[in-house]
Design an enzyme around this catalytic site. Structure first.
Site, mmCIF file in Angstrom:
data_model
loop_
_atom_site.group_PDB
_atom_site.id
_atom_site.type_symbol
_atom_site.label_atom_id
_atom_site.label_comp_id
_atom_site.label_asym_id
_atom_site.label_seq_id
_atom_site.Cartn_x
_atom_site.Cartn_y
_atom_site.Cartn_z
ATOM 1 N N CYS A 110 -59.724 -22.468 18.357
ATOM 2 C CA CYS A 110 -61.002 -21.722 18.955
ATOM 3 C C CYS A 110 -60.737 -20.720 19.819
ATOM 4 O O CYS A 110 -60.646 -20.649 20.754
ATOM 5 C CB CYS A 110 -61.762 -22.760 19.640
ATOM 6 S SG CYS A 110 -62.403 -24.138 18.546
ATOM 7 N N TYR B 214 -48.017 -10.525 19.250
ATOM 8 C CA TYR B 214 -47.491 -9.368 19.197
ATOM 9 C C TYR B 214 -48.140 -8.224 17.943
ATOM 10 O O TYR B 214 -47.844 -7.191 18.070
ATOM 11 C CB TYR B 214 -46.057 -9.169 18.740
ATOM 12 C CG TYR B 214 -45.069 -10.339 19.265
ATOM 13 C CD1 TYR B 214 -44.909 -10.357 20.744
ATOM 14 C CD2 TYR B 214 -44.525 -11.136 18.783
ATOM 15 C CE1 TYR B 214 -43.895 -11.133 21.238
ATOM 16 C CE2 TYR B 214 -43.903 -12.334 18.999
ATOM 17 C CZ TYR B 214 -43.569 -11.941 20.579
ATOM 18 O OH TYR B 214 -42.479 -12.843 20.935
ATOM 19 N N GLU C 138 -25.371 -11.185 17.848
ATOM 20 C CA GLU C 138 -26.165 -12.508 17.931
ATOM 21 C C GLU C 138 -27.369 -12.173 17.051
ATOM 22 O O GLU C 138 -28.748 -12.144 17.612
ATOM 23 C CB GLU C 138 -26.593 -12.628 19.549
ATOM 24 C CG GLU C 138 -25.486 -12.458 20.503
ATOM 25 C CD GLU C 138 -26.089 -12.579 22.172
ATOM 26 O OE1 GLU C 138 -27.092 -12.206 22.143
ATOM 27 O OE2 GLU C 138 -25.109 -12.528 22.769
HETATM 28 N N1 LLP Z 1 -29.530 -12.267 21.930
HETATM 29 C C1 LLP Z 1 -30.445 -12.404 23.065
HETATM 30 C C2 LLP Z 1 -30.000 -12.280 24.407
HETATM 31 C C3 LLP Z 1 -31.687 -12.235 22.761
HETATM 32 O O1 LLP Z 1 -32.712 -12.332 23.737
HETATM 33 C C4 LLP Z 1 -32.355 -12.476 21.437
HETATM 34 C C5 LLP Z 1 -33.943 -12.521 21.279
HETATM 35 C C6 LLP Z 1 -31.496 -12.208 20.408
HETATM 36 C C7 LLP Z 1 -29.975 -12.540 20.584
HETATM 37 C C8 LLP Z 1 -31.960 -12.491 19.091
HETATM 38 O O2 LLP Z 1 -32.695 -11.366 18.657
HETATM 39 P P1 LLP Z 1 -33.027 -11.450 17.161
HETATM 40 O O3 LLP Z 1 -31.827 -10.933 16.381
HETATM 41 O O4 LLP Z 1 -33.967 -12.230 16.588
HETATM 42 O O5 LLP Z 1 -34.018 -10.313 17.124
HETATM 43 N N2 LLP Z 1 -40.434 -13.898 19.633
HETATM 44 C C9 LLP Z 1 -40.195 -12.556 19.225
HETATM 45 C C10 LLP Z 1 -38.907 -12.255 19.441
HETATM 46 C C11 LLP Z 1 -38.183 -12.340 20.808
HETATM 47 C C12 LLP Z 1 -36.699 -12.142 20.738
HETATM 48 C C13 LLP Z 1 -36.202 -12.731 21.954
HETATM 49 N N3 LLP Z 1 -34.796 -12.315 22.096
HETATM 50 C C14 LLP Z 1 -40.725 -12.151 18.128
HETATM 51 O O6 LLP Z 1 -41.250 -13.079 17.283
HETATM 52 O O7 LLP Z 1 -40.784 -11.189 17.390
#
Ligand code: LLP
Length: 399
Positions: free
Chosen positions: A329, A303, A260
């Site tokens: 702000c 983050y 994913e």
């Molecule tokens: N599968 C599940 C169950 C997830 O919770 C997530 C991400 C993904 C796949 C995809 O993860 P990726 O491959 O994009 O790392 N907003 C944060 C990242 C949050 C990720 C949440 N879950 C950021 O900007 O770093």
């Protein structure tokens, strides 16, 4: 991302700033590269829609054959509208409502990634009412530490995600007694911005042990997303290295592999273009104030994420450390701190790099700022994919 300085400047002029720009060809190339790395065995890449739900990008991936990972009824509706085949869609999330379960059941998804005993029971009840069998995968929490910032670590027993291995086994046993549940797979997700294949190998070992103990013949093993990118300009996690780490351990397993990835696919293909609005220097810092803020790109504030920021047309002159801050702000309203930047003048266009994932999708209208326009470039041609919000959009839903 391969959009030149000249065209960035032209795009900023044509569509205004702040502006999200994506390279659609680069997105497809990254998808193909990931797919090829795993070509040795049947693998389904379910794009993590939350990373960027823009229809113009989602359609490209859907047409290329990708599946999709959604986490809300809204994402499900948008993913199906973008053309993802329902039988390639998995539905994740710890808090699916009854409405969301129903929508997923009606659509006929590959699997609900179930995160608790309560959810599984509710899924069975909802399926019985609709008279549709519910395919599910239990999300097992591997209790492995991996990934970036503490806010995005998900694979530890202290987090709200998944169930522990012993409980997962009990859930498959319980599900076997329900005519409305069908054990379709096993799922596990480690976290996000993971730069080494090692935790995936460990997760695979734990998942395989569990698979051996589950009596049901599962169709797929889903190892989640989380593949990291090089925000510092480095290469990030290589899908080839990931495949080398995983494929040997998968040999002999009948299950189809599901992954994913979100960030890895879409992160590096997007940039946020923003114009310099003002400059100021205090006794401590050099500030470059731009027209994009934390409402447009929250990652640095939330983050402490470090995105590279570059001048689209660098000016000759002394380079010094600058804080690139927005107009919001809040002291947390910065896009980057201490970046090396040459002279910048009002009106200069800066590009915040690797902003394709969790940039626009985490945006808001905070401080009553209309959301930026979004543009997708393909074959050198730029197309508006989402128009800039207007002042009217800010109050559109108020009564
Ligand atoms: N599968 C599940 C169950 C997830 O919770 C997530 C991400 C993904 C796949 C995809 O993860 P990726 O491959 O994009 O790392 N907003 C944060 C990242 C949050 C990720 C949440 N879950 C950021 O900007 O770093």
């Amino acid at each position: 991302m391969s959009i030149s300085a000249r065209s960035s400047e032209a795009l900023a002029r044509r569509f205004g700033t702040p502006l999200y720009v994506y390279d659609g060809d680069a997105l497809l190339a990254r998808y193909e590269r990931f797919r090829k790395a795993f070509a040795a065995r049947e693998t389904l890449l379910c794009y993590a829609f939350k990373a960027n739900p823009l229809a113009a990008l989602a359609r490209l991936l859907a047409r290329a054959g990708a599946g999709c990972d959604v986490v809300s009824g809204g994402e499900l509706a948008r993913a199906l509208a973008a053309g993802f085949a329902p039988e390639r869609v998995v539905f994740s999330g710890v808090g699916k409502t009854d409405d969301e379960l129903r929508a997923g059941l009606r659509a006929g998804l590959l699997a609900f990634n179930v995160e608790s005993a309560e959810e599984l029971a509710r899924l069975a009840r909802t399926a019985a009412r609709l008279k549709r069998r519910a395919p599910f995968a239990v999300r097992v929490n591997p209790d492995i530490r991996a990934g970036g910032h503490a806010h995005i670590v998900t694979g530890l027993a202290e987090t709200k995600f998944g169930v522990e291995a012993a409980e997962a086994l009990a859930l498959y046993r319980r599900a076997a007694r329900s005519p409305w549940l069908r054990a379709a797979g096993l799922q596990c997700h480690l976290g996000s911005q993971i730069l080494s294949p090692a935790p995936y190998r460990r997760a695979l070992a734990r998942a395989t042990a569990l698979l051996g103990a589950i009596a049901a013949p599962l169709g797929h093993l889903d190892l989640g997303g989380g593949m990291g990118i090089g925000y510092d300009g480095g290469p990030g996690l290589s899908p080839e290295a990931l495949a080398r780490a995983l494929l040997p351990g998968l040999r002999g397993l009948p299950q189809r592999l599901v992954l994913e990835p979100g960030r890895w696919l879409v992160g590096p293909v997007g940039a946020l273009l923003t114009r310099v609005v003002a400059r100021k220097t205090t006794s401590r810092r050099r500030f470059v104030v731009v027209d994009a803020g934390m409402n447009d790109l929250l990652r640095p504030a939330l983050y402490g994420a470090r995105h590279r920021v570059v001048a689209v047309r660098p000016r000759r002159g002394a380079i010094s450390a600058a804080d690139i801050v927005g107009p919001v702000c809040e002291t947390a309203d910065f896009l980057a701190r201490g970046v090396r930047l040459g002279p910048a003048q009002r009106g200069d266009v800066l590009a915040v790099l690797d902003a394709g994932a969790y940039g626009s999708s985490m945006g808001s209208q905070y401080n009553s700022r209309p959301r930026p326009a979004e543009v997708v470039v393909r074959g050198g041609r730029a197309r508006l994919a989402r128009r800039r919000e207007t002042m009217g959009d800010l109050v559109r839903h108020e009564l």
